[in-house]
Enzyme design. Structure first.
Site, mmCIF file in Angstrom:
data_model
loop_
_atom_site.group_PDB
_atom_site.id
_atom_site.type_symbol
_atom_site.label_atom_id
_atom_site.label_comp_id
_atom_site.label_asym_id
_atom_site.label_seq_id
_atom_site.Cartn_x
_atom_site.Cartn_y
_atom_site.Cartn_z
ATOM 1 N N LYS A 192 0.837 -1.231 0.084
ATOM 2 C CA LYS A 192 0.158 -0.085 -0.118
ATOM 3 C C LYS A 192 1.004 1.293 -0.240
ATOM 4 C CE LYS A 192 -3.671 2.383 2.510
ATOM 5 N NZ LYS A 192 -4.283 2.241 3.791
ATOM 6 N N LYS A 245 -2.478 -1.646 -3.678
ATOM 7 C CA LYS A 245 -3.159 -0.556 -3.493
ATOM 8 C C LYS A 245 -2.185 0.541 -3.581
ATOM 9 C CE LYS A 245 -6.595 1.924 -0.636
ATOM 10 N NZ LYS A 245 -7.315 2.076 0.664
#
Length: 325
Positions: A192, A245
């Site tokens: 992320k 992400k």
């Protein structure tokens, strides 16, 4: 002599026959923003078509999702009160916990995934416990584990930690196992990045930090090797599924994880990736369906078997109506 590759593109039927990437409605996870208030279904200004919804308004939304064939949702909570310790995040009767129970009562077969983090619940908006301006890694693990266990007790099928603290997968796995939830999978936001693509989400979830940024715990997109180290650590600690992400700017990372690790890879097609398409489509600058479908095939081609996306309902309608080739 040259090879005539175009022979296999000569008609729609030919192209359909030889394609090797497929979209299925079951590939998609639809995020939901649940308000602790009552009587609320408020469109998120920066995310057209997405809403903050209170529990008493949720049933029609769930019915639509189910009718479209979507079988997986990801829950984010917006509590009535916040404090420095994010206590509502691990309240057994908090907004997400109650939403899990509500969904499971109406749709027992719906796969309910819960976001495990503190940023929506802390008054400072950071993803952990603070000491001055610093987010404390080890002290935060205890509270993240409490959140995961609380969600599992409410009936969550999967917990998805998005905080990016080191060691949180091991801490959660131990806590879940100790409470008897040995079969609850962890879908880890393993890779992320500290990204500019999250802006609309922070409007949606009221989760913007009140000071500073998250670059000391979310990842630096200028670093390529770090993604493999993070993913490997999470797998060693007990993660069952890995999330990358954002999705579109990081398909190279999805591909690297897909090639290296024999576990499901999820791509989170995040808020700005969604909002940019919606804004351009509203202007008439792009073919929305064409762009969205091309993005989804690209993510599948990169190696994502699970796609978390705000486009899920639109894609499900197109699939249902046979509008996607």
């Amino acid at each position: 002599m040259f090879k005539r590759h175009r022979r296999l593109r000569s008609s729609q039927s030919m192209r359909d026959m030889v394609k090797d990437i497929y979209l299925d409605v079951r590939d998609f996870v639809y995020p939901l923003f649940i308000e602790e208030e009552k009587g609320i279904k408020k469109e998120i200004t920066s995310m057209p078509g997405q809403y903050r919804i209170s529990l008493d308004m949720l049933e029609p939304e769930l019915a639509e999702i189910w009718e479209l064939g979507i079988r997986s949702v990801l829950l984010f909570g917006i509590p009535l009160s916040k404090d420095p310790m994010g206590k509502e995040a691990y309240n057994d009767f908090g907004v997400v916990q109650e939403a899990v129970r509500f969904i499971k009562k109406l749709y027992p077969e719906m796969l309910v995934i819960t976001d495990v983090c503190m940023c929506e619940y802390t008054s400072h908006g950071h993803c952990g416990i603070l000491s001055g301006p610093h987010v404390l890694n080890d002290e935060t693990l205890y509270y993240l584990s409490k959140i995961a266990v609380s969600h599992a007790k409410a009936g969550a099928d999967i917990v998805a930690p998005s905080d990016m603290m080191d060691g949180r997968i091991l801490a959660m796995r131990k806590a879940l196992d100790n409470e008897g939830f040995i079969n609850t999978p962890i879908m880890s936001y393993s890779v992320k990045y500290a990204s500019s693509f999250y802006g609309p989400f922070r409007d949606a979830a009221d989760s913007a930090p009140s000071f500073g940024d998250r670059k000391t715990y979310q990842m630096d997109f200028r670093n390529t090797k770090e993604a493999l180290r993070e993913a490997e650590s999470d797998l060693e600690e007990g993660a069952d599924i890995l999330i990358v992400k954002p999705a579109l700017a990081y398909m190279d990372v999805i591909k690297r994880l897909y090639r290296r690790y024999d576990v499901p890879i999820a791509a989170y097609n995040v808020s700005a990736e969604y909002s940019m398409v919606k804004a351009a489509a509203e202007k008439g600058w792009i073919d929305e369906k064409g762009i969205v479908v091309e993005k989804m095939y690209a993510l599948k081609r990169a190696g994502a078997s699970i796609i978390i996306t705000y486009h899920a309902k639109d894609i499900a309608r197109w699939l249902k109506n046979n509008e996607i080739d």
